[in-house]
Design an enzyme around this catalytic site. Structure first.
Site, PDB file in Angstrom:
ATOM      1  CG  ASP A  92      -0.089  -0.040   2.524  1.00 32.82           C
ATOM      2  OD1 ASP A  92       0.312   1.035   2.998  1.00 32.82           O
ATOM      3  OD2 ASP A  92       0.169  -1.149   3.044  1.00 32.82           O
ATOM      4  CG  ASP A 108       1.790   4.950   5.775  1.00 29.38           C
ATOM      5  OD1 ASP A 108       1.615   3.912   6.431  1.00 29.38           O
ATOM      6  OD2 ASP A 108       1.993   6.051   6.293  1.00 29.38           O
TER       7      ASP A 108
END
Length: 299
Positions: free
Chosen positions: A217, A219
């Site tokens: 991802d 973050d």
């Protein structure tokens, strides 16, 4: 210490599997072993066997079924247990968030630096009674990281060589303000919860250690991706896990054929000049606990 002689005598690969990586495919003679250490029980039993001609030991960092949070992982016990088995090289495999657009979900990053923001205990084997200070200027084994990068590329993975890993305490993800600070002001590249104190302890145990961070991802900093979502992370973890297992197989083959010897980082002699406590003042009980990780210098 148990003998795990493999295709390259003296070279034994340990793999610490993080989120999404709970086993290794294709192990010959696979068996799970339960080990005891002076630092408590490891995260789980350790899977041993032979892969691509090399002896390998696999330890699920969070335990099978992912039962341990990052703060609950028994890092000292894990490193001690791997060294008991004669492991010389450790590949840490872990999920991470990315602060760089180019380090996209699904990519792998061979981390070469860390910033430790964790507050957990058990960060050193050397406490009162036997004090030691190891160098962490270069906290990973550059030689092992280079082999791991080549292994990842051979497995068809987009891999980035080099990057700074921000180790946070967790188990919660970053706030938006923290994410922006780590990215824009601290210059870090990826974020995770488990590589510290693991890398520190591996250096104290004189192990060749490399960190393979698998991006899941962005973050929370990325304006087009929003906050971290566990459901989305799980989808990426499935693909990352398969790629990680292929990378481990390729790395085992590379290590099996690699020339023996030390490394440019000096991992296997990290304790040569690290001990400060005079022999006559060392705590015998602590010295006994250190027999596996520091027996080479403690005698």
């Amino acid at each position: 210490m148990a003998d795990m002689a493999g295709g390259n005598p003296g070279v034994k690969l340990g793999v610490i599997g993080g989120s999404g990586v709970y086993g290794v495919d294709g192990l010959e003679g696979a068996q799970w072993l339960r080990l005891e250490t002076p630092w408590g029980d490891p995260s789980d039993e350790i899977l041993t066997g032979r892969l691509a001609g090399l002896e390998l030991a696999f330890l699920p960092r969070h335990g099978r079924g992912h039962v341990l949070s990052p703060s609950e992982v028994p890092y000292r016990a894990n490193i001690d247990a791997l060294k008991q088995l004669g492991v010389s090289h450790v590949l840490s495999v872990s999920a991470c968030g990315s602060f760089r657009e180019a380090m996209a979900p699904g990519d792998f990053v061979l981390v070469d630096q860390f910033i430790d923001r964790t507050i957990r205990g058990g960060k050193s084997f050397f406490t009162s009674g036997c004090v030691a200070h190891v160098s962490l200027a270069h906290p990973v084994c550059a030689d092992l990281a280079a082999l791991a990068a080549g292994a990842a590329r051979s497995a068809g993975v987009m891999v980035h060589e080099g990057g700074t890993y921000l180790a946070m305490e967790g188990p919660q993800f970053s706030t938006l303000a923290e994410s922006r600070m780590y990215r824009d002001h601290w210059g870090t590249d990826v974020i995770g919860m488990t590589n510290m104190p693991e890398a520190k302890l591996a250096r104290e145990a004189e192990l060749h250690y490399a960190s393979l961070a698998m991006v899941t991802d962005y973050d929370s900093w990325h304006p087009d991706h929003g906050e971290v979502d566990v459901t989305a992370i799980r989808r990426v973890l499935a693909a990352n896990g398969a790629n990680a297992r292929a990378t481990v197989a390729a790395l085992a083959a590379a290590l099996a054929g690699a020339a023996r010897g030390g490394c440019g980082t000096g991992c296997d002699h990290a304790l040569d000049h690290a001990l400060l406590t005079a022999p006559e003042h060392r705590d015998p009980a602590l010295v006994a606990k250190l027999s596996t990780v520091a027996g080479r210098v403690l005698g």
